[in-house]
Design a protein around this motif. Structure first.
Motif, PDB file in Angstrom:
ATOM      1  N   TYR A  85      53.100  38.967  36.347  1.00  0.00           N
ATOM      2  CA  TYR A  85      52.347  39.712  35.340  1.00  0.00           C
ATOM      3  C   TYR A  85      51.171  38.826  34.937  1.00  0.00           C
ATOM      4  CZ  TYR A  85      56.407  42.827  34.631  1.00  0.00           C
ATOM      5  OH  TYR A  85      57.432  43.733  34.789  1.00  0.00           O
ATOM      6  N   LEU A  86      49.954  39.336  35.074  1.00  0.00           N
ATOM      7  CA  LEU A  86      48.789  38.543  34.694  1.00  0.00           C
ATOM      8  C   LEU A  86      48.778  38.261  33.200  1.00  0.00           C
ATOM      9  CD1 LEU A  86      45.903  40.177  36.765  1.00  0.00           C
ATOM     10  CD2 LEU A  86      47.513  38.378  37.452  1.00  0.00           C
ATOM     11  N   ARG A  87      47.965  37.302  32.795  1.00  0.00           N
ATOM     12  CA  ARG A  87      47.828  37.001  31.365  1.00  0.00           C
ATOM     13  C   ARG A  87      47.428  38.267  30.604  1.00  0.00           C
ATOM     14  NH1 ARG A  87      43.352  32.847  29.906  1.00  0.00           N
ATOM     15  NH2 ARG A  87      44.665  31.444  31.145  1.00  0.00           N
ATOM     16  N   GLY A  88      48.118  38.499  29.497  1.00  0.00           N
ATOM     17  CA  GLY A  88      47.844  39.689  28.693  1.00  0.00           C
ATOM     18  C   GLY A  88      48.654  40.909  29.074  1.00  0.00           C
ATOM     19  N   TYR A  89      49.559  40.774  30.038  1.00  0.00           N
ATOM     20  CA  TYR A  89      50.330  41.925  30.516  1.00  0.00           C
ATOM     21  C   TYR A  89      51.823  41.646  30.429  1.00  0.00           C
ATOM     22  CZ  TYR A  89      45.962  43.612  32.576  1.00  0.00           C
ATOM     23  OH  TYR A  89      44.676  44.037  32.759  1.00  0.00           O
ATOM     24  N   GLY A  90      52.589  42.672  30.089  1.00  0.00           N
ATOM     25  CA  GLY A  90      54.036  42.603  30.129  1.00  0.00           C
ATOM     26  C   GLY A  90      54.590  41.423  29.351  1.00  0.00           C
ATOM     27  N   PRO A  91      55.589  40.728  29.896  1.00  0.00           N
ATOM     28  CA  PRO A  91      56.238  39.628  29.166  1.00  0.00           C
ATOM     29  C   PRO A  91      55.510  38.292  29.255  1.00  0.00           C
ATOM     30  CG  PRO A  91      57.731  40.687  30.773  1.00  0.00           C
ATOM     31  CD  PRO A  91      56.343  41.105  31.115  1.00  0.00           C
ATOM     32  N   THR A  92      54.410  38.192  29.996  1.00  0.00           N
ATOM     33  CA  THR A  92      53.666  36.933  30.058  1.00  0.00           C
ATOM     34  C   THR A  92      53.100  36.602  28.673  1.00  0.00           C
ATOM     35  OG1 THR A  92      53.138  37.058  32.410  1.00  0.00           O
ATOM     36  CG2 THR A  92      51.613  35.827  31.030  1.00  0.00           C
ATOM     37  N   GLN A 138      38.322  35.657  31.677  1.00  0.00           N
ATOM     38  CA  GLN A 138      37.305  35.380  32.689  1.00  0.00           C
ATOM     39  C   GLN A 138      37.932  35.123  34.044  1.00  0.00           C
ATOM     40  OE1 GLN A 138      36.625  31.488  30.429  1.00  0.00           O
ATOM     41  NE2 GLN A 138      35.492  31.090  32.340  1.00  0.00           N
ATOM     42  N   GLN A 139      37.126  35.278  35.089  1.00  0.00           N
ATOM     43  CA  GLN A 139      37.644  35.177  36.449  1.00  0.00           C
ATOM     44  C   GLN A 139      38.238  33.800  36.735  1.00  0.00           C
ATOM     45  OE1 GLN A 139      34.540  35.823  39.358  1.00  0.00           O
ATOM     46  NE2 GLN A 139      33.104  34.446  38.356  1.00  0.00           N
ATOM     47  N   ALA A 140      37.632  32.740  36.219  1.00  0.00           N
ATOM     48  CA  ALA A 140      38.145  31.398  36.464  1.00  0.00           C
ATOM     49  C   ALA A 140      39.522  31.205  35.843  1.00  0.00           C
ATOM     50  CB  ALA A 140      37.174  30.353  35.928  1.00  0.00           C
ATOM     51  N   ALA A 141      39.775  31.830  34.709  1.00  0.00           N
ATOM     52  CA  ALA A 141      41.081  31.716  34.067  1.00  0.00           C
ATOM     53  C   ALA A 141      42.160  32.359  34.934  1.00  0.00           C
ATOM     54  CB  ALA A 141      41.048  32.364  32.689  1.00  0.00           C
ATOM     55  N   LEU A 142      41.853  33.506  35.516  1.00  0.00           N
ATOM     56  CA  LEU A 142      42.822  34.181  36.367  1.00  0.00           C
ATOM     57  C   LEU A 142      43.127  33.349  37.610  1.00  0.00           C
ATOM     58  CD1 LEU A 142      41.349  37.785  36.131  1.00  0.00           C
ATOM     59  CD2 LEU A 142      43.271  36.842  34.845  1.00  0.00           C
ATOM     60  N   ALA A 143      42.099  32.733  38.168  1.00  0.00           N
ATOM     61  CA  ALA A 143      42.308  31.882  39.335  1.00  0.00           C
ATOM     62  C   ALA A 143      43.125  30.650  38.979  1.00  0.00           C
ATOM     63  CB  ALA A 143      40.966  31.472  39.929  1.00  0.00           C
ATOM     64  N   GLN A 144      42.821  30.042  37.827  1.00  0.00           N
ATOM     65  CA  GLN A 144      43.583  28.867  37.403  1.00  0.00           C
ATOM     66  C   GLN A 144      45.041  29.226  37.155  1.00  0.00           C
ATOM     67  OE1 GLN A 144      42.218  25.572  37.188  1.00  0.00           O
ATOM     68  NE2 GLN A 144      44.441  25.266  37.285  1.00  0.00           N
ATOM     69  N   ASP A 145      45.285  30.403  36.586  1.00  0.00           N
ATOM     70  CA  ASP A 145      46.669  30.853  36.391  1.00  0.00           C
ATOM     71  C   ASP A 145      47.412  30.938  37.716  1.00  0.00           C
ATOM     72  OD1 ASP A 145      46.150  31.094  33.683  1.00  0.00           O
ATOM     73  OD2 ASP A 145      45.981  33.290  33.720  1.00  0.00           O
ATOM     74  N   TRP A 195      41.485  42.743  39.200  1.00  0.00           N
ATOM     75  CA  TRP A 195      41.585  41.389  38.639  1.00  0.00           C
ATOM     76  C   TRP A 195      42.379  40.465  39.554  1.00  0.00           C
ATOM     77  CZ3 TRP A 195      42.713  41.033  32.680  1.00  0.00           C
ATOM     78  CH2 TRP A 195      41.745  41.748  31.967  1.00  0.00           C
ATOM     79  N   GLY A 196      43.491  40.949  40.072  1.00  0.00           N
ATOM     80  CA  GLY A 196      44.312  40.118  40.943  1.00  0.00           C
ATOM     81  C   GLY A 196      43.616  39.777  42.244  1.00  0.00           C
ATOM     82  N   GLY A 197      42.847  40.724  42.769  1.00  0.00           N
ATOM     83  CA  GLY A 197      42.078  40.446  43.965  1.00  0.00           C
ATOM     84  C   GLY A 197      41.012  39.402  43.710  1.00  0.00           C
TER      85      GLY A 197
END
Length: 300
Positions: free
Chosen positions: A61-68, A80-87, A107-109
Protein backbone atom coordinates in the motif's frame (compact mmCIF):
# COMPACT_ATOMS: atom_id res chain seq x y z
CA UNK A 1 -11.76 -13.86 -7.00
CA UNK A 2 -9.59 -14.97 -4.10
CA UNK A 3 -9.86 -13.32 -0.71
CA UNK A 4 -7.31 -10.69 0.20
CA UNK A 5 -4.13 -12.12 1.73
CA UNK A 6 -2.89 -11.23 5.19
CA UNK A 7 -1.42 -7.74 5.55
CA UNK A 8 2.18 -7.63 6.76
CA UNK A 9 4.22 -4.59 7.79
CA UNK A 10 7.75 -3.39 7.03
CA UNK A 11 9.24 -0.61 9.13
CA UNK A 12 11.32 1.88 7.13
CA UNK A 13 12.89 5.20 8.20
CA UNK A 14 9.68 7.10 7.45
CA UNK A 15 6.85 4.59 7.24
CA UNK A 16 5.29 1.44 8.53
CA UNK A 17 4.50 0.08 5.09
CA UNK A 18 1.61 -2.35 4.81
CA UNK A 19 2.04 -5.01 2.14
CA UNK A 20 0.50 -8.24 0.99
CA UNK A 21 2.67 -11.20 0.05
CA UNK A 22 2.02 -14.17 -2.21
CA UNK A 23 4.10 -17.19 -3.11
CA UNK A 24 7.18 -18.77 -1.56
CA UNK A 25 9.59 -16.60 0.41
CA UNK A 26 12.42 -18.24 -1.54
CA UNK A 27 11.01 -17.22 -4.92
CA UNK A 28 12.46 -14.54 -7.18
CA UNK A 29 10.81 -11.29 -6.02
CA UNK A 30 8.27 -9.24 -7.95
CA UNK A 31 6.92 -5.98 -6.53
CA UNK A 32 3.54 -4.76 -7.81
CA UNK A 33 2.76 -1.06 -7.30
CA UNK A 34 -0.68 0.54 -7.51
CA UNK A 35 -1.54 4.12 -8.43
CA UNK A 36 -4.07 6.83 -7.56
CA UNK A 37 -6.87 6.27 -6.72
CA UNK A 38 -6.38 2.51 -6.38
CA UNK A 39 -4.82 0.01 -3.96
CA UNK A 40 -3.49 -3.59 -3.97
CA UNK A 41 -6.88 -4.97 -5.01
CA UNK A 42 -5.92 -4.00 -8.54
CA UNK A 43 -3.52 -6.97 -8.55
CA UNK A 44 -5.93 -9.59 -7.17
CA UNK A 45 -5.93 -11.50 -10.45
CA UNK A 46 -2.22 -10.93 -11.12
CA UNK A 47 -0.37 -11.75 -7.90
CA UNK A 48 -1.77 -15.28 -7.32
CA UNK A 49 -0.93 -16.35 -10.87
CA UNK A 50 2.67 -15.21 -10.47
CA UNK A 51 2.87 -16.89 -7.07
CA UNK A 52 1.75 -20.16 -8.63
CA UNK A 53 4.74 -19.87 -10.95
CA UNK A 54 7.02 -19.81 -7.90
CA UNK A 55 7.62 -16.07 -7.59
CA UNK A 56 7.60 -14.14 -4.33
CA UNK A 57 5.09 -11.36 -4.97
CA UNK A 58 5.00 -8.23 -2.80
CA UNK A 59 2.08 -5.79 -3.15
CA UNK A 60 2.47 -2.70 -0.93
CA UNK A 61 0.00 0.00 0.00
CA UNK A 62 1.59 3.29 -1.04
CA UNK A 63 2.02 6.11 1.46
CA UNK A 64 -1.38 7.57 2.29
CA UNK A 65 -3.30 4.39 1.44
CA UNK A 66 -4.84 1.62 3.51
CA UNK A 67 -2.95 0.56 6.65
CA UNK A 68 0.37 2.21 5.69
CA UNK A 69 1.29 4.87 8.25
CA UNK A 70 3.97 7.49 8.80
CA UNK A 71 6.21 6.81 11.78
CA UNK A 72 5.54 10.15 13.47
CA UNK A 73 3.50 13.35 12.97
CA UNK A 74 6.56 15.48 12.14
CA UNK A 75 7.32 13.67 8.87
CA UNK A 76 6.25 15.62 5.79
CA UNK A 77 3.21 14.09 4.09
CA UNK A 78 4.90 14.38 0.73
CA UNK A 79 3.39 12.82 -2.35
CA UNK A 80 6.21 13.84 -4.69
CA UNK A 81 7.66 11.34 -7.13
CA UNK A 82 11.00 11.09 -5.30
CA UNK A 83 9.23 10.15 -2.07
CA UNK A 84 7.43 7.28 -3.77
CA UNK A 85 10.69 6.02 -5.25
CA UNK A 86 12.47 6.28 -1.91
CA UNK A 87 9.65 4.32 -0.27
CA UNK A 88 10.17 1.54 -2.81
CA UNK A 89 13.90 1.43 -2.13
CA UNK A 90 13.30 1.47 1.62
CA UNK A 91 10.80 -1.37 1.34
CA UNK A 92 13.28 -3.47 -0.64
CA UNK A 93 15.92 -2.82 2.00
CA UNK A 94 13.55 -3.68 4.87
CA UNK A 95 12.59 -6.96 3.19
CA UNK A 96 16.19 -7.75 2.25
CA UNK A 97 15.45 -7.74 -1.49
CA UNK A 98 18.59 -6.73 -3.41
CA UNK A 99 16.88 -6.92 -6.81
CA UNK A 100 13.29 -7.34 -7.98
CA UNK A 101 11.11 -7.28 -11.05
CA UNK A 102 8.90 -4.19 -10.87
CA UNK A 103 5.41 -3.67 -12.25
CA UNK A 104 3.42 -0.52 -11.64
CA UNK A 105 1.13 2.07 -13.17
CA UNK A 106 0.22 5.65 -12.38
CA UNK A 107 1.94 6.60 -9.07
CA UNK A 108 3.33 3.09 -8.69
CA UNK A 109 4.59 3.07 -12.24
CA UNK A 110 6.36 6.36 -11.59
CA UNK A 111 8.15 4.94 -8.54
CA UNK A 112 9.15 1.88 -10.56
CA UNK A 113 10.42 3.97 -13.48
CA UNK A 114 12.53 6.14 -11.17
CA UNK A 115 14.16 3.21 -9.40
CA UNK A 116 14.79 1.52 -12.75
CA UNK A 117 16.39 4.69 -14.11
CA UNK A 118 18.55 5.66 -11.13
CA UNK A 119 19.25 2.24 -9.58
CA UNK A 120 19.17 -0.21 -12.50
CA UNK A 121 21.15 -2.79 -10.52
CA UNK A 122 18.11 -3.12 -8.20
CA UNK A 123 15.68 -3.89 -11.05
CA UNK A 124 15.62 -7.17 -12.93
CA UNK A 125 12.99 -5.91 -15.36
CA UNK A 126 10.17 -3.39 -15.57
CA UNK A 127 6.55 -3.50 -16.68
CA UNK A 128 5.43 0.11 -16.78
CA UNK A 129 1.75 0.87 -17.10
CA UNK A 130 1.52 4.24 -18.87
CA UNK A 131 5.11 3.97 -20.14
CA UNK A 132 7.79 6.45 -19.08
CA UNK A 133 6.09 8.68 -16.52
CA UNK A 134 8.97 10.30 -14.67
CA UNK A 135 7.64 13.82 -14.18
CA UNK A 136 9.30 16.66 -16.05
CA UNK A 137 8.65 19.16 -13.29
CA UNK A 138 10.70 22.04 -14.78
CA UNK A 139 8.62 21.68 -17.93
CA UNK A 140 5.30 21.63 -16.09
CA UNK A 141 4.62 25.31 -16.83
CA UNK A 142 4.18 24.57 -20.54
CA UNK A 143 0.50 24.13 -21.40
CA UNK A 144 -0.75 21.02 -23.14
CA UNK A 145 -3.35 20.89 -25.86
CA UNK A 146 -6.91 21.71 -24.76
CA UNK A 147 -8.08 18.07 -24.83
CA UNK A 148 -5.20 17.01 -22.59
CA UNK A 149 -5.71 19.94 -20.24
CA UNK A 150 -9.39 19.04 -19.96
CA UNK A 151 -8.50 15.51 -18.80
CA UNK A 152 -6.36 16.95 -15.99
CA UNK A 153 -9.20 18.94 -14.42
CA UNK A 154 -8.93 17.03 -11.13
CA UNK A 155 -5.26 18.05 -10.75
CA UNK A 156 -6.11 21.72 -11.11
CA UNK A 157 -9.03 21.22 -8.69
CA UNK A 158 -6.56 19.89 -6.11
CA UNK A 159 -4.51 23.08 -6.46
CA UNK A 160 -7.33 24.99 -4.74
CA UNK A 161 -8.61 25.11 -1.17
CA UNK A 162 -12.01 24.09 -2.56
CA UNK A 163 -10.40 20.97 -4.04
CA UNK A 164 -8.82 20.04 -0.71
CA UNK A 165 -12.19 20.28 0.99
CA UNK A 166 -13.88 18.46 -1.87
CA UNK A 167 -11.46 15.54 -1.63
CA UNK A 168 -11.80 15.50 2.15
CA UNK A 169 -15.59 15.45 2.16
CA UNK A 170 -16.25 13.45 -1.01
CA UNK A 171 -13.23 11.19 -1.40
CA UNK A 172 -15.21 8.05 -2.19
CA UNK A 173 -17.51 9.75 -4.68
CA UNK A 174 -14.72 11.73 -6.32
CA UNK A 175 -12.43 8.72 -6.70
CA UNK A 176 -15.29 6.61 -8.05
CA UNK A 177 -15.92 9.31 -10.65
CA UNK A 178 -12.26 9.12 -11.69
CA UNK A 179 -12.57 5.34 -12.01
CA UNK A 180 -15.50 5.81 -14.42
CA UNK A 181 -13.87 8.57 -16.44
CA UNK A 182 -10.52 6.85 -16.74
CA UNK A 183 -11.86 3.37 -17.58
CA UNK A 184 -14.95 4.23 -19.63
CA UNK A 185 -15.34 0.81 -21.29
CA UNK A 186 -14.59 -1.35 -18.24
CA UNK A 187 -17.69 -3.21 -17.05
CA UNK A 188 -16.50 -4.26 -13.57
CA UNK A 189 -15.58 -0.92 -12.04
CA UNK A 190 -18.82 -0.44 -10.10
CA UNK A 191 -18.57 -4.00 -8.76
CA UNK A 192 -14.94 -3.79 -7.65
CA UNK A 193 -14.66 -0.19 -6.48
CA UNK A 194 -16.12 -0.88 -2.99
CA UNK A 195 -13.23 -3.27 -2.32
CA UNK A 196 -10.69 -0.46 -2.83
CA UNK A 197 -12.52 2.59 -1.46
CA UNK A 198 -11.74 1.85 2.23
CA UNK A 199 -8.05 2.47 1.48
CA UNK A 200 -8.84 6.15 0.97
CA UNK A 201 -9.86 6.50 4.64
CA UNK A 202 -6.17 6.56 5.57
CA UNK A 203 -5.66 9.70 7.72
CA UNK A 204 -2.86 10.91 5.43
CA UNK A 205 -4.61 10.24 2.11
CA UNK A 206 -5.75 13.79 1.45
CA UNK A 207 -2.47 15.43 2.45
CA UNK A 208 -0.38 13.05 0.32
CA UNK A 209 -2.65 13.35 -2.71
CA UNK A 210 -2.84 17.14 -2.56
CA UNK A 211 0.91 17.47 -2.18
CA UNK A 212 1.51 15.11 -5.09
CA UNK A 213 -0.56 17.17 -7.51
CA UNK A 214 0.78 20.49 -6.29
CA UNK A 215 4.45 19.54 -6.21
CA UNK A 216 4.44 18.30 -9.80
CA UNK A 217 3.38 21.79 -10.94
CA UNK A 218 5.79 23.57 -8.59
CA UNK A 219 2.96 24.88 -6.41
CA UNK A 220 4.32 23.16 -3.29
CA UNK A 221 7.89 22.63 -2.09
CA UNK A 222 9.29 19.15 -1.89
CA UNK A 223 10.99 17.33 0.92
CA UNK A 224 14.44 18.97 1.18
CA UNK A 225 16.05 15.59 1.85
CA UNK A 226 14.89 14.41 -1.57
CA UNK A 227 15.94 17.44 -3.60
CA UNK A 228 19.05 15.64 -4.85
CA UNK A 229 16.83 13.00 -6.46
CA UNK A 230 14.47 15.54 -7.98
CA UNK A 231 17.48 17.26 -9.53
CA UNK A 232 18.49 14.02 -11.22
CA UNK A 233 14.93 13.39 -12.39
CA UNK A 234 14.78 16.82 -13.99
CA UNK A 235 17.23 15.46 -16.58
CA UNK A 236 14.66 12.77 -17.52
CA UNK A 237 17.12 9.87 -17.07
CA UNK A 238 16.87 6.91 -19.43
CA UNK A 239 15.86 3.40 -18.35
CA UNK A 240 18.27 0.65 -19.34
CA UNK A 241 16.64 -2.44 -17.79
CA UNK A 242 14.49 -4.76 -19.96
CA UNK A 243 11.09 -3.07 -20.13
CA UNK A 244 7.59 -3.44 -21.51
CA UNK A 245 5.20 -0.49 -21.56
CA UNK A 246 1.51 -1.33 -21.29
CA UNK A 247 -0.96 1.31 -22.46
CA UNK A 248 -4.73 1.12 -22.31
CA UNK A 249 -6.24 2.09 -25.64
CA UNK A 250 -9.34 3.41 -23.84
CA UNK A 251 -7.46 5.28 -21.09
CA UNK A 252 -9.63 8.28 -20.27
CA UNK A 253 -6.90 10.36 -18.62
CA UNK A 254 -3.84 9.54 -20.73
CA UNK A 255 -4.78 7.87 -24.02
CA UNK A 256 -1.77 6.54 -25.94
CA UNK A 257 -0.64 8.45 -28.98
CA UNK A 258 -0.26 6.68 -32.31
CA UNK A 259 3.48 7.33 -32.18
CA UNK A 260 5.35 5.92 -29.18
CA UNK A 261 6.69 9.08 -27.57
CA UNK A 262 8.35 7.13 -24.74
CA UNK A 263 10.67 4.92 -26.78
CA UNK A 264 13.58 7.35 -26.61
CA UNK A 265 13.65 7.06 -22.81
CA UNK A 266 14.49 3.34 -22.93
CA UNK A 267 17.97 2.23 -23.95
CA UNK A 268 17.68 -1.52 -23.32
CA UNK A 269 15.20 -4.12 -24.51
CA UNK A 270 11.90 -2.27 -24.87
CA UNK A 271 8.45 -2.91 -26.26
CA UNK A 272 5.15 -1.02 -26.14
CA UNK A 273 1.89 -2.93 -26.07
CA UNK A 274 -1.37 -1.04 -26.54
CA UNK A 275 -4.26 -3.00 -25.03
CA UNK A 276 -7.59 -2.72 -26.84
CA UNK A 277 -10.64 -2.18 -24.65
CA UNK A 278 -8.53 -1.32 -21.59
CA UNK A 279 -8.55 1.94 -19.64
CA UNK A 280 -6.24 3.40 -17.01
CA UNK A 281 -6.45 0.67 -14.38
CA UNK A 282 -4.39 -1.74 -16.47
CA UNK A 283 -3.65 -4.65 -14.08
CA UNK A 284 -7.23 -4.93 -12.89
CA UNK A 285 -8.75 -4.53 -16.35
CA UNK A 286 -6.18 -6.70 -18.14
CA UNK A 287 -4.64 -9.11 -15.63
CA UNK A 288 -3.69 -11.69 -18.24
CA UNK A 289 -1.82 -9.12 -20.35
CA UNK A 290 -0.07 -7.86 -17.22
CA UNK A 291 1.05 -11.34 -16.19
CA UNK A 292 2.17 -12.11 -19.74
CA UNK A 293 4.30 -8.98 -19.92
CA UNK A 294 6.06 -9.85 -16.68
CA UNK A 295 6.66 -13.47 -17.65
CA UNK A 296 7.85 -12.48 -21.11
CA UNK A 297 10.59 -10.42 -19.45
CA UNK A 298 11.37 -12.79 -16.60
CA UNK A 299 11.51 -15.93 -18.71
CA UNK A 300 12.96 -14.59 -21.94
Amino acid sequence: MTSAPKVNFAVTPLLRIAYEEHGPASGDPIILLHGFPYDPRTFDEVAPVLAQRGYRVIVPYLRGYGPTRFNNPAIARSGQQAALAQDLLDLMHALDIPQAALCGYDWGGRAACIVAALWPERVRCLVAGDGYIVQDIPGSTQPLGPEDEHRLWYQYYFHTARGVEGLTQNRRELCQLLWRLWSPTWKRGAELYPLTAPSFENPDFVDVVIHSYRHRFMYAPGDPTLEWMEEQLAAQPAISVPSISLRGADDGVGPPSEHDEDAGHFTGHYERRVLAGVGHNIPQEAPEATVKALLDLLER
